[in-house]
Structures are given as C-alpha cells and as structure tokens.
Write a protein that holds these residues in place. Sequence first.
Motif, PDB file in Angstrom:
ATOM      1  N   THR A 190      -5.300   1.289 -10.682  1.00 21.89           N
ATOM      2  CA  THR A 190      -6.079   0.613  -9.630  1.00 21.89           C
ATOM      3  C   THR A 190      -7.190  -0.247 -10.238  1.00 21.89           C
ATOM      4  O   THR A 190      -8.218  -0.478  -9.624  1.00 21.89           O
ATOM      5  N   TRP A 244      -4.159   7.012 -12.364  1.00 20.59           N
ATOM      6  CA  TRP A 244      -4.536   6.355 -11.098  1.00 20.59           C
ATOM      7  C   TRP A 244      -5.599   5.310 -11.347  1.00 20.59           C
ATOM      8  O   TRP A 244      -5.553   4.205 -10.814  1.00 20.59           O
ATOM      9  N   ASP A 245      -6.593   5.701 -12.131  1.00 22.15           N
ATOM     10  CA  ASP A 245      -7.706   4.807 -12.424  1.00 22.15           C
ATOM     11  C   ASP A 245      -7.188   3.542 -13.102  1.00 22.15           C
ATOM     12  O   ASP A 245      -7.566   2.424 -12.737  1.00 22.15           O
ATOM     13  N   PHE A 304       1.050   3.430  -3.059  1.00 26.44           N
ATOM     14  CA  PHE A 304       0.000   4.410  -3.317  1.00 26.44           C
ATOM     15  C   PHE A 304       0.318   5.738  -2.627  1.00 26.44           C
ATOM     16  O   PHE A 304       0.010   6.805  -3.140  1.00 26.44           O
ATOM     17  N   TRP A 350       0.810  -1.221   0.000  1.00 20.25           N
ATOM     18  CA  TRP A 350       0.000   0.000   0.000  1.00 20.25           C
ATOM     19  C   TRP A 350       0.838   1.265   0.000  1.00 20.25           C
ATOM     20  O   TRP A 350       0.375   2.333  -0.419  1.00 20.25           O
TER      21      TRP A 350
END
Length: 218
Positions: A121, A117-118, A77, A74
């Motif tokens: 992820t 980002w889209d 991110f 994580w």
Amino acid sequence: MKYCENCKISVRGTYSHCPLCNAVLTGEAEESAFPALESHHKRRKLWLSILALASVAGCVVCGTINFLLQGMPWSLFVFAGVACFWLTFSLAIYKGRNIPKTLVWEVFLVSALAVVWDLGTGWHAWSIEYVLPIVCMGVMVTLSIFARLYRVPSGSFIVYICLDALLGIVQLVLLFTGLVEVPLPSLLSIGLCVVTLAALFLFRGRNAKEELRRRLHL
Ligand SMILES: [Zn+2]
C-alpha cells in the motif's frame, strides 16, 4: 471375536485392522468394549466449514460489486485481507495445543504480513513503527502472565521469550538504520524485551543457561 494371524491375538470390537501390526483381522466383529464418544472435532469442523464458506461468499460478492462498479480494484484488498486472516487463523489451529508456541509463531507471521501489506500500500512504515513493537510487547506480556498462571515448564518458556526478544533486536536494527521515524513504540518494546530478559536470567539464570545450551547444542 476378531483375530490377528500375525500377532496371534484376539481383538475385541469392530476393528478391521490389527491395532498392533495393522494387518487385516479375520473372524466375526463383536460389540466394542468402549462406549462410542461424540467427537468435538466434528462440531469444530462444521464451524470451520461455515467460516470458510462465508469467506468465499464474501470474496465473490465483493469481487462482483467491484467488477460491476469498475473504478479502483479495492476488492483485491478484501481478498488479501481474507487470505491473511486464514493464514494467521490456520496457524493458530495447527499449532493450537501449545499456546505459548502458537503466540510466538503468530508474532512472526503477523509482523511479516503487516510488512507485506505496508509495502503493497505504498510503504508508510506503520508496520515497523507500530505493528511490530505492539505485537512484540503484547506477546511478551501475555507469555509472562501465561507462564505464571499455567506454570509452563521454565525451559520452553525461556526459549519462547528469547525468540520474542529476537524481534526486539530486529527493532533495534530498524531504529538505528533510520527506517523507523516514530521511535517511541519501538523504544518501549525494546525496553520491555531487555527488562524481561534481565529478569529471566537474574531469577531463572541457571535454568535459562542450561536450556539454551541444550537447545543450541553449545
Ligand atoms: Zn497384529
């Protein structure tokens, strides 16, 4: 007093180089004619350094915790988030003086980052369904208010509005290709672009045409 052999002029103050030709000055320095001013840049630079240090420290802490606890990566991110923040923030500082121009640049950057980002992820299309229309509308409204309040020269204002409206065309294309499944925000945004452009050409038509002809070399 300092003297420039090149320009044959005397220069008052503590300059080491000629302000006209940049040659090395000869002679004795003398007290400057102007009082020394405390620069605003110094304080701003200090705050920027503190912010940068906080970002680095935050990344290090998150990376360490993530490494120790194992599991999902994580912290990547967090790194990406900090990088995005600095990208948008440094653009605002770099272009800062011209606020309408900065806004338009930010729309493009924020939209592009949102898409990245889209994609990163697992692509849920939120970047083109929500971020793009909302950012596009937000800037369109802000530009219009800004132009009213600060009397931005109508020429450059027209160019910024048209650039923002380009994103309206992008949304229209996305809508027709079926990539956008929640159409309402895009429809609102496209509608706003059309109304703003119509208002621009109806009320400032001649200015707009001249400006576009000049900028696009038509
Ligand atoms: Zn000189």
